[in-house]
Design a protein around this motif. Structure first.
Motif, PDB file in Angstrom:
ATOM      1  N   LYS B  12       0.905  -1.332   0.157  1.00 18.54           N
ATOM      2  CA  LYS B  12      -0.011   0.051  -0.033  1.00 18.54           C
ATOM      3  C   LYS B  12       1.017   1.204  -0.136  1.00 18.54           C
ATOM      4  N   MET B  13       0.531   2.262  -0.781  1.00 20.11           N
ATOM      5  CA  MET B  13       1.451   3.196  -1.084  1.00 20.11           C
ATOM      6  C   MET B  13       0.601   4.626  -0.766  1.00 20.11           C
ATOM      7  N   LEU B  14       1.194   5.633  -0.236  1.00 19.33           N
ATOM      8  CA  LEU B  14       0.649   6.856  -0.054  1.00 19.33           C
ATOM      9  C   LEU B  14       1.662   8.075  -0.552  1.00 19.33           C
ATOM     10  N   ASP B  15       1.062   8.937  -1.525  1.00 22.63           N
ATOM     11  CA  ASP B  15       1.905   9.987  -2.150  1.00 22.63           C
ATOM     12  C   ASP B  15       1.242  11.168  -1.266  1.00 22.63           C
ATOM     13  N   THR B  16       2.127  11.676  -0.180  1.00 20.73           N
ATOM     14  CA  THR B  16       1.614  12.854   0.690  1.00 20.73           C
ATOM     15  C   THR B  16       1.130  14.117   0.000  1.00 20.73           C
ATOM     16  N   GLY B  17       1.965  14.101  -1.327  1.00 22.42           N
ATOM     17  CA  GLY B  17       2.077  15.543  -1.821  1.00 22.42           C
ATOM     18  C   GLY B  17       0.560  15.551  -2.655  1.00 22.42           C
ATOM     19  N   THR B  18       0.293  14.207  -3.188  1.00 26.69           N
ATOM     20  CA  THR B  18      -1.049  14.334  -3.967  1.00 26.69           C
ATOM     21  C   THR B  18      -2.124  13.898  -3.323  1.00 26.69           C
ATOM     22  N   GLY B  19      -1.637  13.037  -2.315  1.00 21.16           N
ATOM     23  CA  GLY B  19      -2.911  12.415  -1.317  1.00 21.16           C
ATOM     24  C   GLY B  19      -3.255  11.087  -1.878  1.00 21.16           C
ATOM     25  N   GLY B 210      -0.512   5.440  10.271  1.00 26.86           N
ATOM     26  CA  GLY B 210       0.338   5.631  11.447  1.00 26.86           C
ATOM     27  C   GLY B 210       1.695   6.339  11.016  1.00 26.86           C
ATOM     28  N   LEU B 211       2.273   5.951   9.780  1.00 28.32           N
ATOM     29  CA  LEU B 211       3.520   6.632   9.341  1.00 28.32           C
ATOM     30  C   LEU B 211       3.302   8.065   9.137  1.00 28.32           C
ATOM     31  N   ARG B 212       2.077   8.403   8.614  1.00 27.64           N
ATOM     32  CA  ARG B 212       1.632   9.913   8.271  1.00 27.64           C
ATOM     33  C   ARG B 212       1.681  10.491   9.672  1.00 27.64           C
TER      34      ARG B 212
END
Lengths: 248, 222
Positions: B12-19, B210-212
Motif C-alpha cells: 500500500k502506498m501513499l503519496d502525501t503530496g497528491t494524497g 501511522g506513518l503519516r
C-alpha cells in the motif's frame, strides 16, 4: 567454548546438584574442564532426535555425539529443574555407551543466593552468562553490576540465539529459570513463575519446550508477550519484541 | 513524500503530496526498481526505504490517529501474520503478533479463493467451521470437505469461519474490535465476524496513517 584438542572433558547439562559436580571433579581431577552441553557449540546435527525437539535438547545430543570420545562423564540434570526430555536424553546417551550421572536437584539443597545479576544493570547476554557460569563456579563475583529498578523483564531460559537479548535495555530484569539458577533453586516453581507485575515482560521459550505452557499462562496473566523460536531468531520475532519494548 | 506499507502479498502506498493511495501486489513492487519510499513499514520494505518503521508500531499509531475512543482493540489480519493491540486510556495495554503460522491468514484465503474461483463479495457465511490449526491443515480440511460432497464455496466459508474464531480468540474475545487489512473488503469475513462481536473495519491504510501521523508529530507537516 569447547577446549580445542583431545583433552578429556566433563559434560553437564541443566543445573546439576553442586555436590555431584564437586564429587566428579574431585574424583577425576580439577584439571578436567567442564563443558555446558546445553549451548550451541556448532556441533553438527546428530539426526537422532525428531525435528520437533527443543533446540536446547538437540544441542545436548549434538554436543554429546561430537565429544563422545572426549567426555569422561556427563552430569545430567534430569529432575524437575530440567524437563522430561532431559531425562530421556540421559537414557539415550547411556544406551549409546556414554557414562552419565543423573542429578535430581532436591528441595533440601535449594539455596538462597542473592540475585545480583538478575536485578542488576547491564547487557542481558553478559548477565545471563555470569549466572550460568555460577552453576559450576558459585563463588561470589567481585565485580557486581549496580542494582536498578526494572523497566522491562526477560523471563525464561538462556536462548539458543542470543541476538534477541540485544533488543533489551540494560535496565531489564531477569526472571524465570534464569533467576532460579542464580538463586540456586532450579526447580522452584514459585520463583520460576514470579515476575514483577507492573514490569512489561517478554516470556521467552524455545519452540517445543514444555515451559511454553508457563510462558503463555504468565504472559496472559501479566499482560506480557510470549515468544518462542526454533533454532535461530528471525526478523519477525525480533520485530515483535522490538515493538513490545517500544510500546510498553 | 512517498510512504509505503509493504506486506508480503500487497503493498500500500501513499503519496502525501497528491494524497493519492495506491495498492499493488508486492511481487510487482519488488520487480519495479523505480519505487523507493521515504518512510515505510512492512515485511518487504526494509531495503526499499530511507526510514523503516516497525509494523506493529505503525499499526498502533495508525489506530490512534483514526479511532477517537479511549479504550479499544485493533487487529490487523495480513497476508502472513496477525497483529493485535489493545488500548486502555489510549495507552497500549496489550499487544501480540502471531508470526509462526501466518499461512492461516490472508495468503491462504487468496489461494483458496483463486483455486475455487470464489467471489468473497457474494459468499454467504457458514455457520459451520473447520479447525484452522494452520493454513496447511486448514486447506487439507477444505479439500476433504469438497471431496466428500460439501460445496467448494461452503468449504471456503467454513475455512473463513475457522480463521475468524482464531482471530477472535487471539484478540481476547472483545465485544468490539476494529479491523485493519485486506479482510476489511471481504464481506463474508466481516459477516462471520459479526456473529461473534461488533467488528468495525478501518480499511487497508491504517499502518500508512501511522506513518503519516508520525511525520506530522515530527513537524514535517505531511
Amino acid at each position: 567454548m569447547i577446549p580445542i584438542g583431545d583433552s578429556r572433558l566433563i559434560g553437564y547439562y541443566g543445573f546439576p546438584r553442586r555436590c555431584l559436580i564437586a564429587g566428579v571433579r574431585e574424583d577425576l581431577g580439577p584439571d578436567l574442564e567442564l563443558v555446558d552441553l546445553d549451548i550451541d557449540h556448532g556441533a553438527p546435527d546428530s539426526g537422532l532426535l525428531p525435528v520437533t525437539t527443543c533446540r536446547i535438547i538437540s544441542n545436548i545430543m549434538n554436543n554429546a555425539i561430537l565429544l563422545k570420545d572426549r567426555l569422561e562423564v556427563i552430569i545430567a540434570a534430569v529432575g524437575e529443574g530440567k524437563c522430561d526430555r532431559g531425562r530421556n536424553i540421559s537414557f539415550l546417551l547411556k544406551g549409546m555407551g556414554l557414562s552419565v550421572i543423573e542429578s535430581r536437584f532436591c528441595e533440601e539443597e535449594w539455596e538462597d543466593r542473592e540475585l545480583v545479576f538478575s536485578t542488576g544493570m547491564g547487557t542481558l547476554a553478559g548477565r545471563i552468562d555470569r549466572i550460568m557460569a555460577s552453576v559450576t563456579d558459585p563463588s561470589i563475583s567481585s565485580d557486581q553490576p549496580p542494582k536498578c529498578l526494572p523497566t522491562h523483564g526477560f523471563w525464561g531460559v538462556p536462548p539458543n540465539d542470543y541476538r534477541i537479548l540485544d533488543l533489551f535495555p540494560p535496565t531489564t530484569h531477569l526472571y524465570g529459570w534464569i533467576r532460579c539458577v542464580e538463586a540456586g533453586r532450579p526447580s522452584d516453581m514459585a520463583l520460576e513463575s514470579f515476575v514483577d507485575k507492573q514490569v512489561p515482560t517478554v516470556f521467552f521459550t524455545q519452540s517445543f519446550c514444555a515451559k511454553q505452557d508457563l510462558a503463555h499462562y504468565l504472559a496472559e496473566k501479566y499482560g506480557g508477550i510470549a515468544v518462542d523460536c526454533h533454532r535461530e531468531i528471525n526478523d519477525s520475532i525480533l520485530a515483535k519484541v522490538e515493538a513490545f519494548i517500544a510500546l510498553s | 513524500m512517498l510512504l509505503g506499507d509493504c506486506g508480503s502479498t500487497w503493498t500500500k502506498m501513499l503519496d502525501t503530496g497528491t494524497g493519492r493511495y495506491e495498492i499493488i501486489q508486492t511481487r510487482e513492487m519488488v520487480r519495479r526498481t523505480d519505487i523507493f519510499f521515504d518512510i515505510a513499514t512492512g515485511h518487504s520494505a526494509r531495503k526499499r526505504c530511507d526510514l523503516f518503521r516497525n509494523e506493529l508500531i505503525s499499526l498502533a499509531q495508525g489506530a490512534l490517529s483514526l479511532v477517537e475512543t479511549d479504550d479499544f482493540s485493533i487487529i490487523d489480519v495480513g497476508g502472513r501474520d496477525v497483529k493485535f493491540v489493545e488500548f486502555e486510556k489510549r495507552k497500549v495495554k496489550r499487544l501480540d503478533w502471531n508470526l509462526a503460522c501466518g499461512s492461516s491468514t490472508g495468503a491462504t484465503i487468496e489461494l483458496l479463493g483463486s483455486y475455487y474461483e470464489v467471489d468473497f463479495t457474494d459468499l454467504d457465511p457458514s455457520e459451520r467451521w473447520i479447525n484452522v490449526t494452520c493454513g496447511v491443515f486448514g486447506m487439507e480440511k477444505v479439500l476433504e470437505h469438497v471431496s466428500t460432497g460439501t460445496g467448494a464455496e461452503e468449504a471456503v466459508a467454513m475455512f473463513l469461519h475457522g480463521m475468524v474464531r482464531n482471530v477472535y480468540d487471539f484478540a481476547g474475545r472483545p465485544p468490539v474490535i476494529y479491523l485493519s487489512g485486506g479482510f476489511c473488503e471481504n464481506n463474508c469475513f466481516l459477516k462471520t465476524f459479526d456473529s461473534y462481536c461488533n467488528v468495525i473495519p478501518l480499511g487497508r491504510m491504517v499502518p500508512l496513517e501511522g506513518l503519516r501521523s508520525e511525520e506530522r508529530l515530527s513537524g514535517n507537516n505531511v
